[in-house]
Design a protein around this motif. Structure first.
Motif, PDB file in Angstrom:
ATOM      1  N   LEU A  51       0.820  -1.213   0.000  1.00  0.00           N
ATOM      2  CA  LEU A  51       0.000   0.000   0.000  1.00  0.00           C
ATOM      3  C   LEU A  51       0.855   1.264   0.000  1.00  0.00           C
ATOM      4  CD1 LEU A  51      -2.827  -1.064   2.469  1.00  0.00           C
ATOM      5  CD2 LEU A  51      -2.954  -0.870  -0.026  1.00  0.00           C
ATOM      6  N   ALA A  52       1.992   1.245   0.683  1.00  0.00           N
ATOM      7  CA  ALA A  52       2.875   2.410   0.682  1.00  0.00           C
ATOM      8  C   ALA A  52       3.371   2.695  -0.727  1.00  0.00           C
ATOM      9  CB  ALA A  52       4.050   2.181   1.629  1.00  0.00           C
ATOM     10  N   ALA A  53       3.667   1.652  -1.483  1.00  0.00           N
ATOM     11  CA  ALA A  53       4.100   1.835  -2.866  1.00  0.00           C
ATOM     12  C   ALA A  53       2.942   2.305  -3.747  1.00  0.00           C
ATOM     13  CB  ALA A  53       4.680   0.532  -3.411  1.00  0.00           C
ATOM     14  N   ALA A  54       1.745   1.753  -3.513  1.00  0.00           N
ATOM     15  CA  ALA A  54       0.592   2.104  -4.347  1.00  0.00           C
ATOM     16  C   ALA A  54       0.129   3.534  -4.118  1.00  0.00           C
ATOM     17  CB  ALA A  54      -0.555   1.129  -4.069  1.00  0.00           C
ATOM     18  N   PHE A  55       0.191   4.005  -2.859  1.00  0.00           N
ATOM     19  CA  PHE A  55      -0.326   5.332  -2.520  1.00  0.00           C
ATOM     20  C   PHE A  55       0.773   6.390  -2.387  1.00  0.00           C
ATOM     21  CE2 PHE A  55      -3.891   2.695  -1.081  1.00  0.00           C
ATOM     22  CZ  PHE A  55      -4.970   3.425  -1.549  1.00  0.00           C
ATOM     23  N   ARG A  56       1.967   6.107  -2.880  1.00  0.00           N
ATOM     24  CA  ARG A  56       3.072   7.055  -2.684  1.00  0.00           C
ATOM     25  C   ARG A  56       2.827   8.386  -3.392  1.00  0.00           C
ATOM     26  NH1 ARG A  56       4.868   3.209  -6.287  1.00  0.00           N
ATOM     27  NH2 ARG A  56       5.539   3.957  -8.336  1.00  0.00           N
ATOM     28  N   ALA A  57       2.024   8.394  -4.460  1.00  0.00           N
ATOM     29  CA  ALA A  57       1.759   9.639  -5.177  1.00  0.00           C
ATOM     30  C   ALA A  57       0.578  10.406  -4.594  1.00  0.00           C
ATOM     31  CB  ALA A  57       1.498   9.345  -6.652  1.00  0.00           C
ATOM     32  N   ARG A  58      -0.108   9.843  -3.617  1.00  0.00           N
ATOM     33  CA  ARG A  58      -1.265  10.493  -3.006  1.00  0.00           C
ATOM     34  C   ARG A  58      -0.828  11.370  -1.841  1.00  0.00           C
ATOM     35  NH1 ARG A  58      -6.381   7.974  -2.927  1.00  0.00           N
ATOM     36  NH2 ARG A  58      -6.898   7.107  -4.953  1.00  0.00           N
ATOM     37  N   ARG A  59      -1.505  12.507  -1.669  1.00  0.00           N
ATOM     38  CA  ARG A  59      -1.248  13.355  -0.501  1.00  0.00           C
ATOM     39  C   ARG A  59      -1.922  12.811   0.741  1.00  0.00           C
ATOM     40  NH1 ARG A  59      -1.661  19.700  -2.467  1.00  0.00           N
ATOM     41  NH2 ARG A  59       0.100  19.630  -3.944  1.00  0.00           N
ATOM     42  N   ALA A  60      -3.045  12.170   0.554  1.00  0.00           N
ATOM     43  CA  ALA A  60      -3.774  11.586   1.682  1.00  0.00           C
ATOM     44  C   ALA A  60      -4.736  10.543   1.147  1.00  0.00           C
ATOM     45  CB  ALA A  60      -4.532  12.669   2.447  1.00  0.00           C
ATOM     46  N   LEU A  61      -5.149   9.655   2.017  1.00  0.00           N
ATOM     47  CA  LEU A  61      -6.159   8.676   1.640  1.00  0.00           C
ATOM     48  C   LEU A  61      -7.529   9.331   1.646  1.00  0.00           C
ATOM     49  CD1 LEU A  61      -5.048   5.532   3.696  1.00  0.00           C
ATOM     50  CD2 LEU A  61      -4.381   6.197   1.384  1.00  0.00           C
ATOM     51  N   GLY A  62      -8.398   8.880   0.744  1.00  0.00           N
ATOM     52  CA  GLY A  62      -9.741   9.413   0.691  1.00  0.00           C
ATOM     53  C   GLY A  62     -10.644   8.782   1.738  1.00  0.00           C
ATOM     54  N   PRO A  63     -11.848   9.319   1.916  1.00  0.00           N
ATOM     55  CA  PRO A  63     -12.785   8.764   2.916  1.00  0.00           C
ATOM     56  C   PRO A  63     -13.085   7.290   2.682  1.00  0.00           C
ATOM     57  CG  PRO A  63     -13.550  10.898   2.117  1.00  0.00           C
ATOM     58  CD  PRO A  63     -12.402  10.514   1.250  1.00  0.00           C
ATOM     59  N   ALA A  64     -13.290   6.904   1.428  1.00  0.00           N
ATOM     60  CA  ALA A  64     -13.576   5.501   1.138  1.00  0.00           C
ATOM     61  C   ALA A  64     -12.356   4.624   1.388  1.00  0.00           C
ATOM     62  CB  ALA A  64     -14.037   5.354  -0.312  1.00  0.00           C
ATOM     63  N   ASP A  65     -11.167   5.171   1.145  1.00  0.00           N
ATOM     64  CA  ASP A  65      -9.941   4.413   1.405  1.00  0.00           C
ATOM     65  C   ASP A  65      -9.813   4.078   2.887  1.00  0.00           C
ATOM     66  OD1 ASP A  65      -9.176   4.559  -1.292  1.00  0.00           O
ATOM     67  OD2 ASP A  65      -8.217   6.508  -0.973  1.00  0.00           O
ATOM     68  N   HIS A  66     -10.280   4.994   3.749  1.00  0.00           N
ATOM     69  CA  HIS A  66     -10.225   4.723   5.179  1.00  0.00           C
ATOM     70  C   HIS A  66     -11.134   3.551   5.554  1.00  0.00           C
ATOM     71  CE1 HIS A  66      -8.848   9.101   5.511  1.00  0.00           C
ATOM     72  NE2 HIS A  66      -7.855   8.375   5.970  1.00  0.00           N
ATOM     73  N   VAL A  67     -12.305   3.482   4.920  1.00  0.00           N
ATOM     74  CA  VAL A  67     -13.210   2.361   5.178  1.00  0.00           C
ATOM     75  C   VAL A  67     -12.555   1.057   4.735  1.00  0.00           C
ATOM     76  CG1 VAL A  67     -15.470   1.362   4.668  1.00  0.00           C
ATOM     77  CG2 VAL A  67     -15.238   3.837   4.936  1.00  0.00           C
ATOM     78  N   THR A  68     -11.948   1.077   3.544  1.00  0.00           N
ATOM     79  CA  THR A  68     -11.282  -0.125   3.039  1.00  0.00           C
ATOM     80  C   THR A  68     -10.101  -0.500   3.918  1.00  0.00           C
ATOM     81  OG1 THR A  68     -11.894   0.609   0.802  1.00  0.00           O
ATOM     82  CG2 THR A  68     -10.349  -1.211   0.968  1.00  0.00           C
ATOM     83  N   LEU A  69      -9.418   0.509   4.461  1.00  0.00           N
ATOM     84  CA  LEU A  69      -8.280   0.234   5.340  1.00  0.00           C
ATOM     85  C   LEU A  69      -8.739  -0.465   6.619  1.00  0.00           C
ATOM     86  CD1 LEU A  69      -5.234   0.654   5.351  1.00  0.00           C
ATOM     87  CD2 LEU A  69      -5.595   2.809   6.575  1.00  0.00           C
ATOM     88  N   VAL A  70      -9.902  -0.070   7.137  1.00  0.00           N
ATOM     89  CA  VAL A  70     -10.472  -0.761   8.304  1.00  0.00           C
ATOM     90  C   VAL A  70     -10.755  -2.214   7.947  1.00  0.00           C
ATOM     91  CG1 VAL A  70     -12.467  -0.897   9.839  1.00  0.00           C
ATOM     92  CG2 VAL A  70     -11.428   1.325   9.335  1.00  0.00           C
TER      93      VAL A  70
END
Length: 248
Positions: A51-70
């Motif tokens: 996930l660190a490699a996949a989201f390295r270009a993002r400034r922050a996770l989105g609201p839905a990403d937080h749900v998926t992270l849970v």
């Protein structure tokens, strides 16, 4: 001039690190034994790297990403409990069913959150799909231990399709949205959780029906992709037809 107070920006790296800490906290509550701890922490470390490699270009996770992270953290707990069960170290069946059920319920939430907040993205959809696939794989391992190795086909089918797409390019084409595909995918989790609970008689029949529908769904998608695969065009001049004198 009034000095401004610097704001602390929450980066994906910090959010993922917090998820790893939450994973460790969940394992401490579950107390899955040595095998469970090894599997849970190994899962958390692997997920953090990917996930660190996949989201390295993002400034922050989105609201839905937080749900998926849970949901990803819950899947880590399920992984630990399944490993503990296979190692003969217990593995609380009630906790496994509860964690899996919550993860499946949240599966219907992250997509809605993404659409309502206007944060739909291909990366978020892939994140959601991979968490689903891994949870189904782990649950199929748990149910296969009692119902038979054939249940593993449910968890392996998504990965077999992905492996085949590496060799067959036309399998990587985008599929149209399908309500039937979503319903069949949701049924896999429900059937496996019911079977893992061990409270419903003949739950293996439900699992077999789910596998049959999953096979049909994948077969239908493969047929759709095959029918629309790119055709090779040859620019060779047409040769005059020569009749075989023996065939006349």
């Amino acid at each position: 001039m009034t000095p401004t107070t610097p704001t602390t920006r929450v980066t994906p790296g910090r959010e993922l690190a917090a998820a790893v800490a939450a994973q460790a906290g969940l394992l401490a509550v579950l107390r899955p034994g040595l095998a469970g701890w090894a599997a849970g922490l190994g899962y958390a470390a692997g997920a953090w790297i990917v996930l660190a490699a996949a989201f390295r270009a993002r400034r922050a996770l989105g609201p839905a990403d937080h749900v998926t992270l849970v949901r990803a953290v819950l899947a880590g707990g399920v992984t630990a409990l399944v490993a503990a069960h296979l190692a003969g170290e217990g593995g609380d069946g009630a906790a496994l069913v509860a964690l899996s059920a919550v993860a499946l319920v949240l599966d219907g939430l992250d997509g809605r959150v993404a659409r309502r907040t206007g944060t739909v993205s291909a990366l978020g959809a892939r994140f959601d799909m991979e968490v689903d696939a891994f949870l189904i794989l782990v649950l199929s391992v748990r149910v296969a231990e009692s119902a038979g190795a054939w249940v593993l086909a449910i968890g392996a089918m998504r990965y077999a399709f992905g492996a085949a797409s590496l060799a067959v390019p036309w399998l990587r084409a985008a599929l149209p949205p399908s309500l039937a595909r979503k319903a069949v995918a949701a049924l896999q989790g429900v059937a496996l959780v019911v079977a893992a609970a061990g409270t419903v008689p003949h739950a293996d029949v439900l699992v077999a029906a789910a596998l049959g529908l999953l096979t049909w769904s994948f077969g239908r998608d493969v047929h759709w992709l095959f029918a629309r695969r790119p055709r090779r065009r040859t620019h060779e001049p047409r040769r005059a037809r020569v009749l075989d004198p023996v065939a006349r």
